[in-house]
Scaffold this active site. Sequence first.
Site, PDB file in Angstrom:
ATOM      1  N   HIS A  32      -7.780 -13.688 -22.482  1.00 30.00           N
ATOM      2  CA  HIS A  32      -7.032 -13.286 -21.522  1.00 30.00           C
ATOM      3  C   HIS A  32      -6.526 -13.373 -20.247  1.00 30.00           C
ATOM      4  O   HIS A  32      -6.033 -13.543 -18.878  1.00 30.00           O
ATOM      5  CB  HIS A  32      -6.720 -11.946 -21.959  1.00 30.00           C
ATOM      6  CG  HIS A  32      -8.029 -11.423 -21.309  1.00 30.00           C
ATOM      7  ND1 HIS A  32      -9.040 -11.654 -21.606  1.00 30.00           N
ATOM      8  CD2 HIS A  32      -8.034 -10.217 -20.056  1.00 30.00           C
ATOM      9  CE1 HIS A  32      -9.947 -11.038 -21.183  1.00 30.00           C
ATOM     10  NE2 HIS A  32      -9.038 -10.376 -19.553  1.00 30.00           N
ATOM     11  N   HIS A  73      -5.587 -13.773 -14.635  1.00 26.58           N
ATOM     12  CA  HIS A  73      -5.529 -12.401 -15.760  1.00 26.58           C
ATOM     13  C   HIS A  73      -4.344 -12.263 -15.756  1.00 26.58           C
ATOM     14  O   HIS A  73      -3.482 -11.729 -15.443  1.00 26.58           O
ATOM     15  CB  HIS A  73      -6.335 -11.657 -14.569  1.00 26.58           C
ATOM     16  CG  HIS A  73      -6.791 -10.951 -15.029  1.00 26.58           C
ATOM     17  ND1 HIS A  73      -6.015  -9.710 -16.067  1.00 26.58           N
ATOM     18  CD2 HIS A  73      -8.364 -10.288 -15.966  1.00 26.58           C
ATOM     19  CE1 HIS A  73      -6.674  -9.012 -16.668  1.00 26.58           C
ATOM     20  NE2 HIS A  73      -8.238  -9.094 -17.545  1.00 26.58           N
TER      21      HIS A  73
END
Length: 466
Positions: free
Chosen positions: A372, A387
């Site tokens: 992620h 992010h």
Amino acid sequence: GSTIGANIVGVVIMPIVLFFSLNRNGGAGDNRGWFWFAFIVALLGVLTVLAVAFGTHEIESDLRKNTEKTGFKDVLKVLTKNDQLMAIALSYVLYTTGISILNASELYYFTYILGHAAQFSILGTINTIVGLLSVSLFPQLAGKLNRRNLFFACIAVMLCGIGLFSVAGTSLALVLIAAELFFIPQPLVFLVVLMIITDCVEYGQWKLGHRDEALTLSVRPLLDKFGGAISNLVIGAAAVAAGMTTGATADSITKAGAISFKLHVFALPFVLIVLSSLVFFFRVKLTEEKHAEIVEELERTWGHEFIDDKVETDGGLSISAPISGELLALSQVADPVFASEGLGKGFAIKPSDGCVYAPFDAMVRQVFTTRHAVGLVSEDGIVLLIHIGIGTVKLKGTGFVSYVVEGQHVKKGDKLIEFWDPVIQKAGLDDTVIVTVTNSHVFNDFVIKPTPGTSLQAGDTVLTLK
């Protein structure tokens, strides 16, 4: 793959041995049959090793050109200081030795206790089918029970299987039921251990300050080989003590010999598996929740090793949008650490699709295992963290696909990560993509051209630096 590979041997071993044997020897075959079985195994082994050696192509990477040598003392240091790796390794070596002993004894049991070696193929066939079903259930079971509880549930079932196996005698039905109770949990335990050892990579990075991925992941196969070697020693001794040698049949095995064999192949594995469970219970503390906390902490400290690196530029530098969507100010992000610029200045985007692209030419310096987030360092020295979402570390990589590896050079516009937004939304998490410049303190001018609320396409210039 390993489930099929391990159990297909049980399906074909006796048919192959008996096909090539001149003397069926009560269904156990003769030396000629065993020779040709061994020859076939060796030939397949050589061919598949060659296929891997010549068919696998490494990805060129600057990180892999590191000439620093790792000595034996360095290996021991990594192993001994990573206490969770040591704990799961100790638990697993006891477990894998125990199951290897009993698994290796089953053909002897069918040959010299049941007296029908050919029926071993029945067990191999059932194991192959049931093993695949067991593996397919792992995500659901691990999600409902968590890995720790799943481990102990599997051990309980296995111990029941050993108990039933020890009293099954010559009943084929009881033997098959006992063997399945013992086997069904094995693929699940294997996956639990594999996941925990994998998590030990980040645990070691968090505790020791450096990643030792290759060394950490090599521990599990090493322990499997060790357990297999010990099982060969035990089975050899048990077979000789019970009189299960060349020329022996089920009728020639005495009652004392059968009892001696059962003590070796049932009592010893039972004790080893119980000891493994005790080590796991008292020493293995690396849960999914703990790993998620560690990854989040590593994210918050990522890039600090680069913040003092020199930024080389004669003019301005630009950063484009890595994903399409609506531009947000960093202060609008729900995560207080990002919003307060604790991880550097930057911006955020409410995504309209799930494709993340490189915002400039760069080297990939970190790909988080949960996929992620990705860390980039540009050719000019910009240290950037992308992010995806807030709290998405809890998804443990579900719904995310990474297209890059650490040390890989990427060009602006290359796809880095793809994610399926419904997975994030179904989990009740924020899907905002956050972009921060970790070394933003080295720039005098930090200008975001579009105003918050502007609709962007991936590749549009968002930020200029001087």
